[in-house]
Design an enzyme around this catalytic site. Structure first.
Site, PDB file in Angstrom:
ATOM      1  N   LEU A 532       0.827  -1.214   0.000  1.00 50.45           N
ATOM      2  CA  LEU A 532       0.000   0.000   0.000  1.00 50.45           C
ATOM      3  C   LEU A 532       0.855   1.256   0.000  1.00 50.45           C
ATOM      4  O   LEU A 532       0.454   2.290  -0.505  1.00 50.45           O
ATOM      5  CB  LEU A 532      -0.904   0.026   1.239  1.00 50.45           C
ATOM      6  CG  LEU A 532      -2.032  -0.994   1.283  1.00 50.45           C
ATOM      7  CD1 LEU A 532      -2.713  -0.956   2.634  1.00 50.45           C
ATOM      8  CD2 LEU A 532      -3.045  -0.726   0.183  1.00 50.45           C
ATOM      9  N   GLY A 533       2.002   1.155   0.627  1.00 52.29           N
ATOM     10  CA  GLY A 533       2.844   2.339   0.675  1.00 52.29           C
ATOM     11  C   GLY A 533       4.120   2.074   1.431  1.00 52.29           C
ATOM     12  O   GLY A 533       4.297   1.026   2.052  1.00 52.29           O
ATOM     13  N   ARG A 534       5.011   3.033   1.367  1.00 53.32           N
ATOM     14  CA  ARG A 534       6.292   2.942   2.042  1.00 53.32           C
ATOM     15  C   ARG A 534       6.527   4.225   2.797  1.00 53.32           C
ATOM     16  O   ARG A 534       6.313   5.308   2.236  1.00 53.32           O
ATOM     17  CB  ARG A 534       7.401   2.821   0.989  1.00 53.32           C
ATOM     18  CG  ARG A 534       8.049   1.491   0.890  1.00 53.32           C
ATOM     19  CD  ARG A 534       8.836   1.398  -0.410  1.00 53.32           C
ATOM     20  NE  ARG A 534       8.718   0.030  -0.913  1.00 53.32           N
ATOM     21  CZ  ARG A 534       9.505  -0.956  -0.530  1.00 53.32           C
ATOM     22  NH1 ARG A 534      10.468  -0.738   0.331  1.00 53.32           N
ATOM     23  NH2 ARG A 534       9.336  -2.163  -1.005  1.00 53.32           N
ATOM     24  N   GLY A 535       6.930   4.121   4.034  1.00 51.48           N
ATOM     25  CA  GLY A 535       7.217   5.338   4.792  1.00 51.48           C
ATOM     26  C   GLY A 535       8.535   5.192   5.503  1.00 51.48           C
ATOM     27  O   GLY A 535       9.246   4.203   5.304  1.00 51.48           O
ATOM     28  N   SER A 537       8.999   4.612   8.520  1.00 54.03           N
ATOM     29  CA  SER A 537       9.022   3.579   9.553  1.00 54.03           C
ATOM     30  C   SER A 537       8.887   2.165   8.997  1.00 54.03           C
ATOM     31  O   SER A 537       9.139   1.207   9.706  1.00 54.03           O
ATOM     32  CB  SER A 537       7.916   3.848  10.572  1.00 54.03           C
ATOM     33  OG  SER A 537       6.682   3.973   9.918  1.00 54.03           O
ATOM     34  N   GLY A 538       8.480   2.034   7.747  1.00 55.35           N
ATOM     35  CA  GLY A 538       8.385   0.689   7.201  1.00 55.35           C
ATOM     36  C   GLY A 538       7.459   0.603   6.004  1.00 55.35           C
ATOM     37  O   GLY A 538       6.978   1.613   5.492  1.00 55.35           O
ATOM     38  N   VAL A 540       3.984  -0.873   4.162  1.00 51.71           N
ATOM     39  CA  VAL A 540       2.631  -1.231   4.544  1.00 51.71           C
ATOM     40  C   VAL A 540       1.987  -2.122   3.483  1.00 51.71           C
ATOM     41  O   VAL A 540       2.082  -1.844   2.282  1.00 51.71           O
ATOM     42  CB  VAL A 540       1.757   0.035   4.731  1.00 51.71           C
ATOM     43  CG1 VAL A 540       0.411  -0.344   5.317  1.00 51.71           C
ATOM     44  CG2 VAL A 540       2.459   1.038   5.605  1.00 51.71           C
ATOM     45  N   ASP A 647       5.937  13.597  12.793  1.00 54.97           N
ATOM     46  CA  ASP A 647       6.008  13.480  11.337  1.00 54.97           C
ATOM     47  C   ASP A 647       4.631  13.734  10.727  1.00 54.97           C
ATOM     48  O   ASP A 647       4.103  12.916   9.992  1.00 54.97           O
ATOM     49  CB  ASP A 647       6.550  12.097  10.948  1.00 54.97           C
ATOM     50  CG  ASP A 647       7.079  12.080   9.516  1.00 54.97           C
ATOM     51  OD1 ASP A 647       7.174  13.160   8.905  1.00 54.97           O
ATOM     52  OD2 ASP A 647       7.378  10.985   9.010  1.00 54.97           O
TER      53      ASP A 647
END
Ligand SMILES: *[C@@H]1O[C@H](CO)[C@@H](O)[C@H](O)[C@H]1NC(C)=O
Ligand SMILES: *[C@@H]1O[C@H](CO)[C@@H](O)[C@H](O)[C@H]1NC(C)=O
Length: 805
Positions: A532-535, A537-538, A540, A647
């Site tokens: 779903l996504g990348r941030g 912190s990790g 998803v 953040d």
């Protein structure tokens, strides 16, 4: 050889030997009582203010007479190394004895008795022995348990079976046992009003049993047993916590100390303020809270007594409504009494106090009635003392509650609606001259990220501070007076329409928080197929749990590997519930994997909707700005774990199907920084363009960094472009879009041009917006990104400002 022989035959030797023998004999008899065992026929007493003691072999615990003041002594067990000699058990908590002449004896006939100076037997344990009364010795064990042993060493009685207000590691808490709080703070060991016990339905509960009422307040009485994460099917009723600080109960309730691991001495105590806390003893002899049952301490019932209101300032304080006065300042459980007598026929007026709720004691509950009808219900019923009027959640239905008693009062910005106190017309409700508030919200900003370390409870002398309602009311500036007699209805109806808009968010959320196995998550995400996504912190992934719930599974990066840190923070995240924060359903911690399972939000993140090609209509923009503010205000001010997000940016704001925003990734700031020490962030967090200037300086990080980021986001919501981008001229980066935006906006506002707003807005709105709201949002945004953080408003203040527009 010869030398030895000579020595032995020396004429002095026998006398020397006798001297030694006598010395050893006296020495040992004098110190017999400072060992861990009391033999049959001996006793412990107080002489010259010094008590005889038993000490556990490792010296952790001491048993003897614990004195307070000049002449009150309790036969007790306490922590040897804690500064204030924290008592963990008492034989005679409600009946102190005289210092001189009182003694605890193990009598020759094998029973233990505590006698006062006048010979009256104050306490004696019942031995569970068939060959009655045959205790050979009393022994204080390393666990803190005082045991009476029979001739074969069998345990006839143990203090662990009769806890007072404290449970120690490995002490079984079972059916019929109760931890009962002390009556007040230091020096008063009598039984108080709060208790912790297994209820008849097998669930561990906290109960207030005061002079007026008794009620259960934990786990949340508004939820079912299962919604509270408990079960009532296991009737074994047994609970215990181990040396690592892990608590487990047969009703499935479990928690872990935030400093989980071997080492510190721990205790689980029900404090006199009704909260259940786990403490760890640090090397300096002070206690640190490593877990507590109620983070929102105003939710403890009875804390402010009848008519009293608990207020976060942000530490909880009690106050009386105007027209009422406190009965006993040293004991707020006694509450407030009215300074008037209200007869049934008397004309009345109502005093409005916003955001206050009193739990229970509803006389009537009506839906969809007008304000004046609700008021009339209360006027016409002599028993009615107050009424509450509010809008139902997510609808325009109005709710009216009339109350015949006011208990468990609690003020919170998150309580919608207001409470209207019924007062006789003649009562003076003007504010008294002294209005100063002791302690303000602002003082506490810097403590924002410290969890469970500095506690106001570990130093027992430091009691909660209290103020009168007048003080907080004037400080907040929100008390409004409504004088109504029959004829004034019209005026009142108009003003009464002040609609409560904040939602009663946390009540309806149940806690299904749990631990997941990595195999479950593998299956749910089809082996981490859909990203779903990348941030920061990790990564998803999307998943579907067995119960068909759609979830987002976040694989955390390397910095979250320490298991105890992860556990501690997960315990915190678990308790954070708000409709504008992404809900965490559970976690997984296996080997090196650390995962968080959160709700799946349909509409994705804000940036996709805001920046081209996405587009949000004005109504949604306002809703999003408001929702983010509420979520952050909850994190900063209400949830009392003092979480800073660190953040805040459009990527971390998710929109649900109604475009209600939900903030993601909160709590992770704590997750990554707690590995270090204290409240200092070991590394910078956040995203360039949204980060407050103090990140670059050495200033401590406070909640104001989130306010700054929020400012950037709200301006982006208004303008519809990425303000963190750089403006280039002739291939040269000259300033950020935001610097330019602020410069232009300030200039336009000052020049007083009528059309200034149009130029500052997203041109795609094409005139479809509300001028006042837009102006307010821009002004809020500008104040949030002030260089000097003391000039930035708090999130609470921002919510208030947005509510007013
Ligand atoms: C009940 O709880 C106890 C203690 O946690 C546990 O040992 C036991 O297996 C449980 N019984 C059932 C039927 O689940
Ligand atoms: C209210 O009435 C009671 C009994 O009639 C009386 O004792 C009390 O002093 C009155 N209180 C006030 C504040 O007038």
């Amino acid at each position: 050889m010869g030398y030895d022989h000579q020595a032995i035959s020396s004429p002095n030797f026998p006398s020397f030997l006798i001297f030694c023998f006598i010395t050893v004999f006296f020495y040992s008899s004098a110190t017999a009582k400072t060992l861990n065992t009391l033999q049959r026929g001996s006793s412990l007493s107080v002489k010259n203010d010094v008590s005889d003691f038993l000490t556990s072999p490792d010296n952790s615990f001491t048993c003897g007479f614990y004195g307070v003041g000049t002449n009150a002594y309790w036969f007790s067990i306490w922590f040897t190394h804690s500064r204030d000699r924290t008592v963990i058990w008492m034989a005679n908590r409600n009946r102190p004895v005289n210092g001189l002449g009182s003694r605890t004896s193990l009598t020759r006939d094998g029973s233990m008795v505590l006698t006062d100076v006048d010979g009256i037997q104050v306490w004696s344990p019942d031995l569970n022995s068939t060959s009655a009364n045959l205790a050979e010795r009393a022994e204080l064990l390393n666990s803190g348990n005082l045991v009476l042993r029979g001739p074969q060493g069998e345990i006839l009685w143990q203090s662990f079976d009769f806890p007072t207000n404290t449970l120690l590691p490995n002490q079984l808490f079972t059916k019929g046992m109760k931890l009962v709080s002390n009556l007040l703070g230091r020096g008063n060991f009598g039984s108080g009003y709060y208790s912790f016990y297994f209820d008849n339905d097998n669930v561990l509960r906290l109960m207030y049993d005061g002079p007026d009422i008794s009620s259960l307040y934990w786990p949340n009485p508004g939820y079912s047993v299962f919604d509270n994460g408990r079960t009532n099917y296991n009737s074994s009723r047994i609970a215990v916590f181990d040396d690592l600080g892990r608590f487990l109960s047969s009703d499935l309730w479990r928690f872990r100390a935030s400093d989980m691991g071997l080492g510190p001495k721990r205790r689980l105590t029900i404090d006199y303020d009704g909260n259940l806390r786990l403490y760890s003893l640090n090397s300096t002899g002070f206690w640190a809270v490593t877990w507590e049952a109620l983070i929102q301490r105003c939710r403890v019932h009875g804390i402010c007594g009848r008519n009293g209101i608990c207020v976060y300032t942000p530490e909880p304080k009690c106050s009386c409504p105007p027209g009422y006065e406190v009965l006993d300042k040293t004991n707020w459980n006694k509450g407030c009494i009215p300074k008037f007598n209200l007869t049934c026929s008397e004309p009345v007026k109502f005093l409005k106090i916003p955001n206050v709720d009193f739990f229970g004691f509803d006389l009537k509950f009506m839906e969809s009635i007008t304000f004046s009808a609700c008021r009339k219900l209360c006027v016409d019923d002599c028993r009615c003392q107050a009424f509450r009027y509010k809008l139902a959640e997510k609808s325009t239905t109005t709710l009216c509650y009339t109350k015949n008693a006011l208990f468990n009062g609690h003020k919170s910005p998150f309580y919608p609606g207001s409470l209207y106190f019924k007062l006789p017309l003649h009562v003076d409700t003007s504010l008294p001259a002294k209005l100063s508030v002791t302690g303000s919200c602002m003082d506490n900003e810097t403590m924002a990220v410290v969890v469970g370390s500095a506690s106001m409870y570990d130093k027992k002398t430091k009691r909660m501070r209290w103020v009168y309602l007048y003080s907080f009311a004037s400080a907040v500036g929100v008390v409004e007076f409504f004088f109504i007699v029959s004829g004034w209805c019209l005026l009142f109806r108009r003003r009464g329409a002040v609609a409560p808009t904040l939602q009663d968010d946390f009540r309806r959320i149940s806690s299904h928080f749990r631990m997941y196995l990595s195999s479950e998550l593998k299956k749910a995400t089809q082996n981490f197929k859909e990203e779903l996504g990348r941030g920061s912190s990790g990564v998803v992934y999307k998943g579907v749990l067995e119960d068909q719930r759609v979830v987002a599974v976040k694989k955390l990066g390397d910095i979250y590997h320490a298991e105890d840190v992860f556990w501690a923070e997960v315990t915190t995240i678990e308790k954070i519930h708000h409709m504008n924060l992404v809900r965490t359903w559970g976690f997984c911690s296996e080997n090196k994997h650390r995962l968080l399972i959160t709700e799946y939000i349909e509409n994705g993140s804000l940036d996709k909707h805001l920046f081209s090609p996405g587009f949000l209509a004005w109504k949604e923009r306002l809703k999003v700005a408001m929702g983010i503010a509420k979520g952050l205000a909850y994190l900063h001010h209400e949830c009392l774990e003092w979480v800073i997000h660190c953040d805040v940016k459009p990527e971390n704001v998710l929109l649900d199907s109604d475009f209600e925003p939900k903030i993601a990734d909160f709590g992770l700031a704590k997750l990554s920084q707690r590995g270090g020490r204290g409240s200092e962030f070991s590394q910078m967090r956040g995203t360039k363009g949204y980060m407050a200037p103090e990140w670059a300086s050495n200033l401590p990080i406070t909640a104001k960094v989130d306010v700054y980021s929020y400012g950037v986001v709200i301006l982006e919501i208004v303008k519809g472009i990425r303000l963190s981008n750089w403006v280039t001229e002739d291939d040269e980066e000259i300033e950020t879009e935001m610097t330019r935006f602020i410069r232009v906006a300030k200039h336009r506002i000052q020049s007083g041009e009528e059309s200034w707003i149009e130029d500052m807005l997203d041109p795609r709105l094409d005139g479809e917006y509300n001028r006042n709201q837009a102006a307010k949002m821009i002004k809020i945004g500008i104040s949030c990104v002030e260089e000097d953080r003391s000039k930035r408003p708090t999130m609470d203040a921002i919510v208030q400002m947005l509510l007013e527009c």
